[in-house]
Design an enzyme around this catalytic site. Structure first.
Site, PDB file in Angstrom:
ATOM      1  N   MET A  43      -6.544   3.417  18.684  1.00  0.00           N
ATOM      2  CA  MET A  43      -6.374   3.282  17.240  1.00  0.00           C
ATOM      3  C   MET A  43      -5.677   4.475  16.570  1.00  0.00           C
ATOM      4  SD  MET A  43      -7.671   0.345  17.055  1.00  0.00           S
ATOM      5  CE  MET A  43      -7.453   0.145  15.295  1.00  0.00           C
ATOM      6  N   GLY A  44      -5.563   5.587  17.280  1.00  0.00           N
ATOM      7  CA  GLY A  44      -5.032   6.798  16.631  1.00  0.00           C
ATOM      8  C   GLY A  44      -3.521   6.846  16.557  1.00  0.00           C
TER       9      GLY A  44
ATOM     10  N   GLY B 135      -3.791  -0.742  18.352  1.00  0.00           N
ATOM     11  CA  GLY B 135      -3.986  -0.983  16.915  1.00  0.00           C
ATOM     12  C   GLY B 135      -3.172   0.002  16.089  1.00  0.00           C
TER      13      GLY B 135
ATOM     14  N   SER C 220      -5.624  12.276  16.639  1.00  0.00           N
ATOM     15  CA  SER C 220      -4.234  12.545  16.243  1.00  0.00           C
ATOM     16  C   SER C 220      -3.489  13.210  17.395  1.00  0.00           C
ATOM     17  CB  SER C 220      -4.209  13.454  15.016  1.00  0.00           C
ATOM     18  OG  SER C 220      -5.002  12.918  13.993  1.00  0.00           O
TER      19      SER C 220
ATOM     20  N   LYS D 208       0.879  -1.174   0.000  1.00  0.00           N
ATOM     21  CA  LYS D 208       0.000   0.000   0.000  1.00  0.00           C
ATOM     22  C   LYS D 208       0.910   1.215   0.000  1.00  0.00           C
ATOM     23  CE  LYS D 208      -2.404   1.968   3.555  1.00  0.00           C
ATOM     24  NZ  LYS D 208      -3.556   2.318   4.433  1.00  0.00           N
TER      25      LYS D 208
HETATM   26  P1  NAD Z   1      -9.089  13.397  11.279  1.00  0.00           P
HETATM   27  O1  NAD Z   1      -8.091  14.453  10.996  1.00  0.00           O
HETATM   28  O2  NAD Z   1     -10.308  13.299  10.444  1.00  0.00           O
HETATM   29  O3  NAD Z   1      -9.562  13.521  12.811  1.00  0.00           O
HETATM   30  C1  NAD Z   1      -8.614  13.733  13.824  1.00  0.00           C
HETATM   31  C2  NAD Z   1      -9.267  13.563  15.172  1.00  0.00           C
HETATM   32  O4  NAD Z   1      -8.261  13.778  16.177  1.00  0.00           O
HETATM   33  C3  NAD Z   1     -10.360  14.571  15.453  1.00  0.00           C
HETATM   34  O5  NAD Z   1     -11.307  13.987  16.300  1.00  0.00           O
HETATM   35  C4  NAD Z   1      -9.601  15.685  16.208  1.00  0.00           C
HETATM   36  O6  NAD Z   1     -10.432  16.455  17.037  1.00  0.00           O
HETATM   37  C5  NAD Z   1      -8.664  14.836  17.031  1.00  0.00           C
HETATM   38  N1  NAD Z   1      -7.452  15.529  17.484  1.00  0.00           N
HETATM   39  C6  NAD Z   1      -6.472  16.055  16.714  1.00  0.00           C
HETATM   40  N2  NAD Z   1      -5.506  16.576  17.510  1.00  0.00           N
HETATM   41  C7  NAD Z   1      -5.903  16.381  18.783  1.00  0.00           C
HETATM   42  C8  NAD Z   1      -5.336  16.690  20.039  1.00  0.00           C
HETATM   43  N3  NAD Z   1      -4.154  17.289  20.146  1.00  0.00           N
HETATM   44  N4  NAD Z   1      -6.029  16.364  21.151  1.00  0.00           N
HETATM   45  C9  NAD Z   1      -7.214  15.724  21.069  1.00  0.00           C
HETATM   46  N5  NAD Z   1      -7.800  15.379  19.894  1.00  0.00           N
HETATM   47  C10 NAD Z   1      -7.138  15.710  18.769  1.00  0.00           C
HETATM   48  O7  NAD Z   1      -8.270  12.033  11.277  1.00  0.00           O
HETATM   49  P2  NAD Z   1      -8.819  10.559  11.077  1.00  0.00           P
HETATM   50  O8  NAD Z   1      -8.723  10.181   9.647  1.00  0.00           O
HETATM   51  O9  NAD Z   1     -10.100  10.386  11.790  1.00  0.00           O
HETATM   52  O10 NAD Z   1      -7.673   9.733  11.827  1.00  0.00           O
HETATM   53  C11 NAD Z   1      -7.523   9.820  13.228  1.00  0.00           C
HETATM   54  C12 NAD Z   1      -6.186   9.252  13.608  1.00  0.00           C
HETATM   55  O11 NAD Z   1      -6.151   7.860  13.315  1.00  0.00           O
HETATM   56  C13 NAD Z   1      -5.009   9.859  12.849  1.00  0.00           C
HETATM   57  O12 NAD Z   1      -4.023  10.235  13.771  1.00  0.00           O
HETATM   58  C14 NAD Z   1      -4.529   8.758  11.940  1.00  0.00           C
HETATM   59  O13 NAD Z   1      -3.139   8.825  11.717  1.00  0.00           O
HETATM   60  C15 NAD Z   1      -4.908   7.532  12.730  1.00  0.00           C
HETATM   61  N6  NAD Z   1      -5.111   6.339  11.910  1.00  0.00           N
HETATM   62  C16 NAD Z   1      -4.713   5.155  12.423  1.00  0.00           C
HETATM   63  C17 NAD Z   1      -4.890   3.994  11.696  1.00  0.00           C
HETATM   64  C18 NAD Z   1      -4.482   2.672  12.274  1.00  0.00           C
HETATM   65  O14 NAD Z   1      -4.509   1.670  11.572  1.00  0.00           O
HETATM   66  N7  NAD Z   1      -4.160   2.602  13.540  1.00  0.00           N
HETATM   67  C19 NAD Z   1      -5.470   4.049  10.423  1.00  0.00           C
HETATM   68  C20 NAD Z   1      -5.916   5.261   9.939  1.00  0.00           C
HETATM   69  C21 NAD Z   1      -5.739   6.406  10.699  1.00  0.00           C
END
Ligand code: NAD
Length: 335
Positions: free
Chosen positions: A233-234, A306, A213, A81
């Site tokens: 997951m984040g 995750g 994030s 990917k």
């Molecule tokens: P997005 O930008 O649409 O949403 C980000 C979220 O994080 C929002 O709810 C925002 O309010 C919150 N946020 C950002 N900074 C913050 C902080 N300092 N304190 C509290 N909350 C905060 O992103 P998304 O597409 O929903 O992805 C969310 C996260 O998941 C990303 O960090 C991304 O890298 C991660 N992710 C992980 C996987 C995995 O397999 N584990 C896969 C995809 C995405």
């Protein structure tokens, strides 16, 4: 002496192109769950492995670009990917996260398929936390807590709601106005929804998904009640963090892949602080395979780190290619 030609005879072959719409059509939550659960199990048996991840700032458009690759020898799925994060995309009406999956024939190395990776990334990430809930959460879990309300969160919520008979959803987001997207899903499913403080979320929830994030802990260890299952997951990058690192010493910790968990996952901070060691983290595939019991008591706090592995992407993309081909939704191109 036999002459060897440096030029391969031209052997046209057909590849499949599976676009984002086709992926949405053929991969639902059920298909993603099955594919992700199977590949986690295969990883734990040593039948599938991820190759080292590459992720680089390219010095253009503020973009982060990389590739996640791997091989599932059991399912014969080989590929990569590729994509990343282009922060300026939203202003162009495009998704900031962009990715494409490239699948190869493991017998010959020839290109097999190009599969859109944007929708699949969201659905496979939601499947990952859903698999953790299915295998680790208490059977009597009633309240689901959501931390984060970004793009991924709606996929997470829908997949999680299918794992237990949840009676209520509580949620927190840094920007509370975005909670409406989670509230709308609950309304549609007839489940009560409440926006709460983070401490209240900990007090009420039996299962918690964090999908933000953040680079600092959003949940204190003391706020989490016994018996809770968390799917963090984040955190998928060095420096990110969603929960108090002390929680990982109190909880029984599971992950998709240990190497990622300790370097870029939620466990990185507890490992750095020497309150958690690598051998205290269990690949969830072992629970799926029945070689690890998973949750040991009703009072256990279980935490799934995750991190997101390339094999998840390859698993759902391979299934998308198969189903799109049989359903006539893939384009065939002769190379
Ligand atoms: P997005 O930008 O649409 O949403 C980000 C979220 O994080 C929002 O709810 C925002 O309010 C919150 N946020 C950002 N900074 C913050 C902080 N300092 N304190 C509290 N909350 C905060 O992103 P998304 O597409 O929903 O992805 C969310 C996260 O998941 C990303 O960090 C991304 O890298 C991660 N992710 C992980 C996987 C995995 O397999 N584990 C896969 C995809 C995405």
């Amino acid at each position: 002496m036999m002459e060897t030609s440096s030029k391969e005879p031209s052997q046209p072959h057909q590849i499949l192109i599976v676009n984002e719409d086709a992926c949405r059509e053929v991969i639902g939550r059920h298909e993603a769950f099955q594919a992700v659960e199977a590949v986690f199990a295969s990883m734990a048996r040593g039948g599938a492995y991820n190759f080292p991840v590459v992720r680089e700032a390219i010095g253009h458009a503020d973009a982060l670009y990389g590739f996640k690759s791997g091989f599932d020898r059991e399912a014969l799925v080989l590929g990569v990917k590729s994509g990343g994060y282009w922060p300026g995309n939203a202003a162009r009406g495009l998704t900031n996260h962009q990715s494409t999956v490239v699948l190869f024939d493991p017998d010959t190395g020839r290109l097999k398929a190009l599969v859109g990776g944007n929708y699949l990334t969201a659905v496979r990430t939601a499947a990952s936390s859903a698999v953790s809930i299915a295998h680790l959460a208490r059977k009597d879990a009633k309240v689901l807590g959501m931390v984060g309300a970004g793009y991924q969160s709606t996929f997470q919520l829908k997949a999680a709601l299918e794992q237990r008979a949840f009676e209520k959803v509580v949620a927190w987001n840094a920007h509370p106005e975005h909670l409406t997207r989670l509230a709308a899903i609950c309304e549609e499913k007839g489940i009560p929804f409440e926006g709460v403080s983070r401490q209240e979320l900990g007090a009420q929830s039996d299962v918690i998904i964090t999908i933000t994030s953040a680079f600092e802990p959003l949940l204190d260890a003391d706020w989490i009640k016994p018996g809770t299952h968390l799917a963090c997951m984040g955190t998928d990058t060095k420096g990110k963090q969603e929960v108090d690192h002390k929680l990982l010493a109190q909880a029984t910790v599971f992950t998709d892949e240990i190497a990622q968990s300790i370097s870029i996952g939620e466990a990185q901070h507890a490992v750095a602080a020497q309150i958690l060691s690598e051998d205290q983290i269990t690949p969830i595939g072992e629970v799926i395979n029945g070689t690890n019991p998973g949750r040991q008591s009703e009072a256990d706090i279980t935490l799934f780190d995750g991190t997101g592995v390339g094999l998840q992407d390859l698993a759902v993309a391979s299934e998308a290619a198969r189903l799109a081909e049989t359903g006539g939704l893939a384009q065939r191109v002769t190379l």
